[in-house]
Enzyme design. Structure first.
Site, PDB file in Angstrom:
ATOM      1  N   SER A 133       0.791  -0.985  -0.211  1.00 48.31           N
ATOM      2  CA  SER A 133       0.131   0.151  -0.117  1.00 48.31           C
ATOM      3  C   SER A 133       1.098   1.319  -0.132  1.00 48.31           C
ATOM      4  CB  SER A 133      -1.394  -0.067   1.292  1.00 48.31           C
ATOM      5  OG  SER A 133      -1.647  -0.683   1.899  1.00 48.31           O
ATOM      6  N   HIS A 184      -0.055   4.663   4.907  1.00 48.19           N
ATOM      7  CA  HIS A 184      -0.015   4.569   3.779  1.00 48.19           C
ATOM      8  C   HIS A 184      -0.145   6.096   3.954  1.00 48.19           C
ATOM      9  CE1 HIS A 184      -3.667   1.319   4.080  1.00 48.19           C
ATOM     10  NE2 HIS A 184      -2.364   0.752   3.181  1.00 48.19           N
TER      11      HIS A 184
END
Length: 228
Positions: A133, A184
């Site tokens: 991610s 993230h």
């Protein structure tokens, strides 16, 4: 050639760099499940990486996924951004992917080191992050800076490119609550860092040096950890 209208079976050949990245992540997921490895054995945390010096985890964590849903979400997002490969070339795609990987790892560890000095110390020390991610968010952010007026096909709906990193951040957190929010966020920072040209000094020579030292530290870390 109209790349988007090419037969589905041929598209992986038209986007070799993107396909190789997706294939590598899928293979890694298969091997993890084939040998019964837990993401805790491969994931990254401040305690394991910084304090216990298991640096190899920063790399293994980036290619490990909690579940098939986690893998699907990241790989489908990666595939949706495949067109950038034709704009910068396969070599350029690999170059930026590696830059995003290193930058996101650096920012993630920096943020965790900062949080470790606050009241969130206990949570930060043992929070294990896994998944591609970080790189996905970095790509989304970089593309949003290079694109105007377009939208990203976000699996089930479309969103403006300039909002896609933050929409993804919220949606991912809702779908998989255990994911590493800091990881993230680090990817988004890495995307802005690259997009704003803050590491323009990192020419091919220095990037190669970083790659070589990354491999050396990765191998040395695995050997050292195996002796503990």
């Amino acid at each position: 050639m109209d790349w988007n209208n090419a037969p589905v079976i041929a598209q992986p050949l038209l986007f070799p760099a993107t396909s190789l990245i997706i294939g590598s992540n899928c293979l890694f997921w298969y091997l993890i499940n084939r040998y019964g490895l837990d993401y805790g054995e491969l994931g990254s945390s401040h305690q394991l990486v910084v304090i216990e010096h298991q640096w190899y985890r920063t790399i293994t964590a980036s290619f490990s996924h909690i579940s098939i849903i986690h893998l699907f979400f990241n790989m489908s997002s990666t595939w949706q951004m495949k067109d950038v490969e034709h704009k910068i070339g396969a070599l350029g795609y690999f170059r930026l992917t590696f830059s995003f990987l290193i930058l996101s790892i650096f920012f993630q560890q920096f943020i965790h080191a900062f949080l470790a000095q606050t009241r969130y110390r206990d949570t930060t020390l043992h929070m294990i992050g896994v998944g591609y991610s970080c790189v996905v968010f970095a790509w989304m952010t970089w593309i949003s800076l290079m694109t105007s007026g377009d939208s990203l096909d976000f699996v089930f709906f479309k969103v403006p490119y300039n909002l896609s990193p933050f929409i993804s951040l919220v949606v991912t957190q809702m779908i998989i609550p255990r994911v590493d929010f800091v990881g993230h966020l680090s990817g988004i920072i890495a995307g802005y860092w690259q997009g704003w040209g803050l590491n323009s000094w990192l020419c091919d020579y220095w990037l190669t040096q970083v790659g070589i030292w990354t491999i050396i530290f990765f191998v040395a870390s695995m050997v050292w950890s195996g002796k503990q």
